[in-house]
Design a protein around this motif. Structure first.
Motif, PDB file in Angstrom:
ATOM      1  N   VAL A  39      19.031 -46.526 -34.136  1.00 16.51           N
ATOM      2  CA  VAL A  39      19.119 -45.355 -35.001  1.00 16.51           C
ATOM      3  C   VAL A  39      18.443 -45.699 -36.324  1.00 16.51           C
ATOM      4  O   VAL A  39      18.742 -46.744 -36.931  1.00 16.51           O
ATOM      5  N   ILE A  40      17.525 -44.843 -36.758  1.00 18.15           N
ATOM      6  CA  ILE A  40      16.830 -45.028 -38.041  1.00 18.15           C
ATOM      7  C   ILE A  40      17.205 -43.870 -38.943  1.00 18.15           C
ATOM      8  O   ILE A  40      17.049 -42.704 -38.561  1.00 18.15           O
ATOM      9  N   VAL A  41      17.688 -44.179 -40.133  1.00 20.21           N
ATOM     10  CA  VAL A  41      18.064 -43.151 -41.088  1.00 20.21           C
ATOM     11  C   VAL A  41      17.015 -43.099 -42.190  1.00 20.21           C
ATOM     12  O   VAL A  41      16.835 -44.076 -42.932  1.00 20.21           O
ATOM     13  N   GLY A  42      16.293 -41.983 -42.285  1.00 20.97           N
ATOM     14  CA  GLY A  42      15.263 -41.845 -43.299  1.00 20.97           C
ATOM     15  C   GLY A  42      14.006 -41.222 -42.727  1.00 20.97           C
ATOM     16  O   GLY A  42      13.812 -41.204 -41.502  1.00 20.97           O
ATOM     17  N   LYS A  76       5.365 -50.247 -30.106  1.00 25.19           N
ATOM     18  CA  LYS A  76       4.192 -51.056 -29.776  1.00 25.19           C
ATOM     19  C   LYS A  76       4.585 -52.499 -29.480  1.00 25.19           C
ATOM     20  O   LYS A  76       3.812 -53.249 -28.895  1.00 25.19           O
ATOM     21  N   GLY A  77       5.815 -52.860 -29.864  1.00 24.76           N
ATOM     22  CA  GLY A  77       6.338 -54.174 -29.528  1.00 24.76           C
ATOM     23  C   GLY A  77       7.045 -54.210 -28.187  1.00 24.76           C
ATOM     24  O   GLY A  77       7.572 -55.249 -27.783  1.00 24.76           O
ATOM     25  N   GLY A  78       7.084 -53.068 -27.490  1.00 30.70           N
ATOM     26  CA  GLY A  78       7.638 -53.038 -26.147  1.00 30.70           C
ATOM     27  C   GLY A  78       9.095 -52.636 -26.051  1.00 30.70           C
ATOM     28  O   GLY A  78       9.711 -52.777 -24.986  1.00 30.70           O
ATOM     29  N   PHE A  79       9.686 -52.104 -27.124  1.00 34.19           N
ATOM     30  CA  PHE A  79      11.084 -51.687 -27.072  1.00 34.19           C
ATOM     31  C   PHE A  79      11.228 -50.485 -26.146  1.00 34.19           C
ATOM     32  O   PHE A  79      10.565 -49.458 -26.309  1.00 34.19           O
ATOM     33  N   LYS A  80      12.129 -50.570 -25.158  1.00 30.30           N
ATOM     34  CA  LYS A  80      12.292 -49.537 -24.137  1.00 30.30           C
ATOM     35  C   LYS A  80      13.606 -48.772 -24.265  1.00 30.30           C
ATOM     36  O   LYS A  80      13.921 -47.938 -23.421  1.00 30.30           O
ATOM     37  N   GLY A  81      14.372 -49.054 -25.305  1.00 30.87           N
ATOM     38  CA  GLY A  81      15.617 -48.326 -25.502  1.00 30.87           C
ATOM     39  C   GLY A  81      15.378 -46.995 -26.186  1.00 30.87           C
ATOM     40  O   GLY A  81      14.247 -46.614 -26.489  1.00 30.87           O
ATOM     41  N   SER A  82      16.462 -46.261 -26.436  1.00 31.04           N
ATOM     42  CA  SER A  82      16.337 -44.973 -27.116  1.00 31.04           C
ATOM     43  C   SER A  82      16.180 -45.192 -28.619  1.00 31.04           C
ATOM     44  O   SER A  82      16.687 -46.173 -29.181  1.00 31.04           O
ATOM     45  N   ILE A  83      15.458 -44.285 -29.268  1.00 25.83           N
ATOM     46  CA  ILE A  83      15.284 -44.316 -30.719  1.00 25.83           C
ATOM     47  C   ILE A  83      15.623 -42.938 -31.266  1.00 25.83           C
ATOM     48  O   ILE A  83      15.087 -41.926 -30.811  1.00 25.83           O
ATOM     49  N   THR A  84      16.502 -42.919 -32.256  1.00 22.42           N
ATOM     50  CA  THR A  84      16.891 -41.681 -32.915  1.00 22.42           C
ATOM     51  C   THR A  84      16.580 -41.785 -34.390  1.00 22.42           C
ATOM     52  O   THR A  84      16.978 -42.762 -35.045  1.00 22.42           O
ATOM     53  N   VAL A  85      15.853 -40.811 -34.934  1.00 20.91           N
ATOM     54  CA  VAL A  85      15.561 -40.736 -36.362  1.00 20.91           C
ATOM     55  C   VAL A  85      16.392 -39.602 -36.962  1.00 20.91           C
ATOM     56  O   VAL A  85      16.346 -38.467 -36.467  1.00 20.91           O
ATOM     57  N   ILE A  86      17.140 -39.910 -38.013  1.00 23.31           N
ATOM     58  CA  ILE A  86      17.930 -38.911 -38.722  1.00 23.31           C
ATOM     59  C   ILE A  86      17.366 -38.793 -40.133  1.00 23.31           C
ATOM     60  O   ILE A  86      17.341 -39.773 -40.882  1.00 23.31           O
ATOM     61  N   SER A  87      16.922 -37.605 -40.505  1.00 21.87           N
ATOM     62  CA  SER A  87      16.340 -37.391 -41.829  1.00 21.87           C
ATOM     63  C   SER A  87      16.781 -36.045 -42.372  1.00 21.87           C
ATOM     64  O   SER A  87      16.846 -35.065 -41.635  1.00 21.87           O
ATOM     65  N   ARG A  88      17.057 -36.022 -43.657  1.00 20.47           N
ATOM     66  CA  ARG A  88      17.406 -34.742 -44.267  1.00 20.47           C
ATOM     67  C   ARG A  88      16.182 -33.848 -44.433  1.00 20.47           C
ATOM     68  O   ARG A  88      16.306 -32.660 -44.717  1.00 20.47           O
ATOM     69  N   PRO A  94      13.072 -31.799 -42.883  1.00 22.83           N
ATOM     70  CA  PRO A  94      12.892 -31.147 -41.576  1.00 22.83           C
ATOM     71  C   PRO A  94      11.515 -31.330 -40.963  1.00 22.83           C
ATOM     72  O   PRO A  94      11.040 -30.463 -40.235  1.00 22.83           O
ATOM     73  N   TYR A  95      10.866 -32.430 -41.246  1.00 17.19           N
ATOM     74  CA  TYR A  95       9.538 -32.698 -40.707  1.00 17.19           C
ATOM     75  C   TYR A  95       9.451 -34.187 -40.411  1.00 17.19           C
ATOM     76  O   TYR A  95      10.258 -34.985 -40.900  1.00 17.19           O
ATOM     77  N   PRO A  96       8.477 -34.598 -39.595  1.00 16.99           N
ATOM     78  CA  PRO A  96       8.330 -36.025 -39.294  1.00 16.99           C
ATOM     79  C   PRO A  96       8.022 -36.825 -40.559  1.00 16.99           C
ATOM     80  O   PRO A  96       7.716 -36.261 -41.616  1.00 16.99           O
ATOM     81  N   PRO A  97       8.108 -38.162 -40.482  1.00 19.23           N
ATOM     82  CA  PRO A  97       7.810 -39.000 -41.644  1.00 19.23           C
ATOM     83  C   PRO A  97       6.463 -38.647 -42.280  1.00 19.23           C
ATOM     84  O   PRO A  97       5.482 -38.379 -41.576  1.00 19.23           O
ATOM     85  N   ILE A  98       6.435 -38.652 -43.606  1.00 22.02           N
ATOM     86  CA  ILE A  98       5.246 -38.205 -44.337  1.00 22.02           C
ATOM     87  C   ILE A  98       4.657 -39.328 -45.181  1.00 22.02           C
ATOM     88  O   ILE A  98       5.308 -40.324 -45.478  1.00 22.02           O
ATOM     89  N   ASP A  99       3.408 -39.131 -45.576  1.00 24.06           N
ATOM     90  CA  ASP A  99       2.733 -39.995 -46.543  1.00 24.06           C
ATOM     91  C   ASP A  99       3.136 -39.496 -47.933  1.00 24.06           C
ATOM     92  O   ASP A  99       2.496 -38.634 -48.522  1.00 24.06           O
TER      93      ASP A  99
END
Length: 573
Positions: A154-157, A171-183, A185-190
């Motif tokens: 789980v990634i918060v941010g 890209k390192g081969g992680f095969k588990g689930s990944i959840t991103v929680i962010s306040r 409402p759009y994907p990570p930004i520059d």
């Protein structure tokens, strides 16, 4: 249907390159196409010619003995062996790729370079590829993954740290689930583009599109974290949802500070800047007619970048407590250079000044009308922007008995950005909320919090590599940042223990210079303007323990003439 590959001849006067030399070559029969040819370890390599971050010409970058090609603007590195009106300037960071493959090694670039097989015959060099790949010069950074294990990250941010972690994991081969929680409402930004260019459209600044997340099997939820139960390994959100984890990455960034002074909390048109909605609100207040009186409180990087951007169509005044803008990081001599740059654009400055209160408008008492300074000056203001720093966004951990926050609200980590020393080996903190042992020149392991986009993304990549087991030792990198304030500033290193002298190469008055910040005889940081690739080369020298000393620089040593050792010598413990 894939294009058919064929051989293309490179237009070169000579193919006789020495090791570490590089040349940009046009391609016979394909108008506008260019390829970077370089030599390392007595072998020639052909690659895409432009950095995949902002298109910097890699022929001006730095080649290292261990096969790294570093962007001249951003220090991005590649490895090789075989294969509104947006006033956007040439923003910079330190992108890094592996030349053996063209893959990304360090932020901020996300997409890898194309790597072209080559042959030599009859005194010419030919590469094998198709026309589309030749013109692109880059490969897609898309990742396809199906979840195949019970592990849950789980990634918060929602910033660059999160994106770095995602890249490092998948890209390192992680095969588990990944959840991103962010306040947000759009994907990570520059996020750097918000202050530098005030871009109100999230689609223009997202780091990866929705398809990337879908293909990588990453679930993205718009939610706000309320707390963490470290013993149960769950994250609680204000929506009422609970997110279980086996590994947790906290990347919640910073919360803009506000002034606890009369008027700033109550009056309308007083803004901070952190998110896309913040940009939209500021531009909405400016309106289509523009020409607003804008007072920016704060003379560090966010305040200066926003002032530079908004001064094109508005009357901007900057209020700062120091004698010169940016003085805390760059010092007064260099800070005065950027004050001069903004003054050319019409920005006015009130420095060594304190703010007392915000006053209401005579036209509408609900709106701000002026900023009252401690010396009695009233600065007319249709809009006020507060750029007085950020605090680590860790409110959701404030009273959590399982961990201890630092005085500034940050989390102390080890060199892997892990909270193992607090009894939480499966929890990581990166970006603005992380205080980690800085091992760059002059750092000596002092715990430091660095608010750089580049540090956040590299921290995310490091955490991803640690979780997947791709790295057994901490990732050695030098902090980098860049800024757009009339001229492009590039900076590497850090001065957590301060600096006591400044060595200038070039000419401050002509805004063409390198500034070397020194502590005793050690160069701890370097700032450059129009001196590429001095900053990039300095960062690599720092990383390898071969940066010239203060005395060397004073005696005329040029960092561009200093040999790069193959070995990385940044301590990692």
């Amino acid at each position: 249907m894939a294009e058919q590959q064929q051989q293309y001849r490179l237009k070169l006067d000579s193919v006789d390159l020495k090791n570490f030399e590089k040349v940009e070559a046009e391609v016979e029969g394909v108008e506008g196409a260019k390829v970077l040819l370089l030599k390392v370890g007595d072998q020639l390599h052909a690659m895409g010619s432009k950095c995949t971050h902002y298109g910097a010409p890699l022929v001006k970058g730095v080649v290292t003995p261990d096969g790294r090609l570093t962007c001249p603007w951003h220090g991005g590195i590649y490895t090789w062996t075989c294969g509104g009106i947006y006033y956007v300037a040439d923003f910079n960071s330190l992108a890094c790729f592996a030349v053996s493959t063209g893959d990304v090694e360090d932020s901020p670039a996300l997409d890898p370079l194309m790597k072209y097989p080559l042959t030599q015959r009859d005194g010419s060099i030919y590469i094998t590829t198709d026309e589309a790949s030749l013109k692109a010069g880059r490969r897609s950074g898309d990742v396809k993954c199906e979840v195949q294990s019970d592990e849950k990250v789980v990634i918060v941010g929602g910033g660059s740290g999160t994106m770095g972690a995602l890249e490092g994991l998948r890209k390192g081969g992680f095969k588990g689930s990944i959840t991103v929680i962010s306040r947000e409402p759009y994907p990570p930004i520059d996020r750097t583009k918000l202050s530098k260019a005030m871009i109100p459209d999230a689609t223009k600044v997202i780091l990866r599109g929705e398809d990337w997340f879908k293909n990588a099997s990453v679930d993205h939820y718009t939610d706000q974290v309320a707390g963490v139960d470290f013993s149960a390994k769950t994250v609680q959100a204000i929506s009422g949802k609970t997110y279980p984890y086996t590994k947790l990455i906290l990347a919640t960034g910073g919360t803009p500070k506000r002034l606890p002074l009369p008027g700033f909390k109550d009056l309308n048109n007083v803004f901070t800047l952190r998110t896309i909605p913040d940009v939209q609100a500021i531009l909405g207040a400016i309106g289509e007619t523009k020409n607003k009186k804008i007072v920016v409180v704060g003379s560090s990087f966010i305040g200066m970048e926003v002032s530079n951007c908004l001064s094109k169509d508005n009357q901007v005044t900057v209020v700062g407590r120091s004698k010169e803008p940016l003085a805390q990081v760059l010092g007064e001599r260099v800070g005065s250079v950027f004050r001069g740059q903004l003054e050319k654009s019409g920005v006015k400055f009130h420095l060594s000044a304190g703010v007392e209160k915000a006053l209401p408008s005579s036209d509408d008492s609900k709106n701000v009308g002026a900023v009252h300074l401690q010396d009695g000056t009233d600065l007319p203001a249709d809009i006020v922007l507060l750029a007085v720093g950020v605090a680590p966004a860790t409110e959701y951990l404030k009273d959590n008995p399982a961990i201890t926050l630092e005085k500034d609200g940050s989390l102390k980590t080890d060199s892997f950005f892990s909270l193992a020393d607090q009894g939480q080996p499966d929890v990581y903190a990166i970006g603005d909320i992380a205080t980690y042992p800085y091992q760059g020149p002059g750092g000596n392991g002092i715990y430091t919090r660095i608010e750089h986009w580049n540090v956040a993304q590299n921290g995310g990549r490091a955490v991803g590599a640690h979780i997947t087991g791709a790295r057994k030792e901490p990732k050695p990198f030098i902090p980098i940042f860049w800024s757009a304030m009339g001229k492009q500033l590039r900076y590497c290193g850090n001065a957590p223990n301060g600096y006591d002298d400044l060595v200038i190469k070039g000419n401050l008055d002509e805004t063409t210079f390198s500034a070397f910040y020194t502590k005793d005889d050690t160069v701890v940081a370097v700032a450059t303007v129009q001196m590429d690739p001095v900053m990039t080369k300095s960062a690599e020298l720092m990383r390898r323990g071969n940066m010239p000393s203060k005395k060397d620089l004073q005696n005329g040593v040029d960092v561009l003439d200093v040999q790069l050792p193959a070995e990385v010598k940044i301590p990692v413990r």
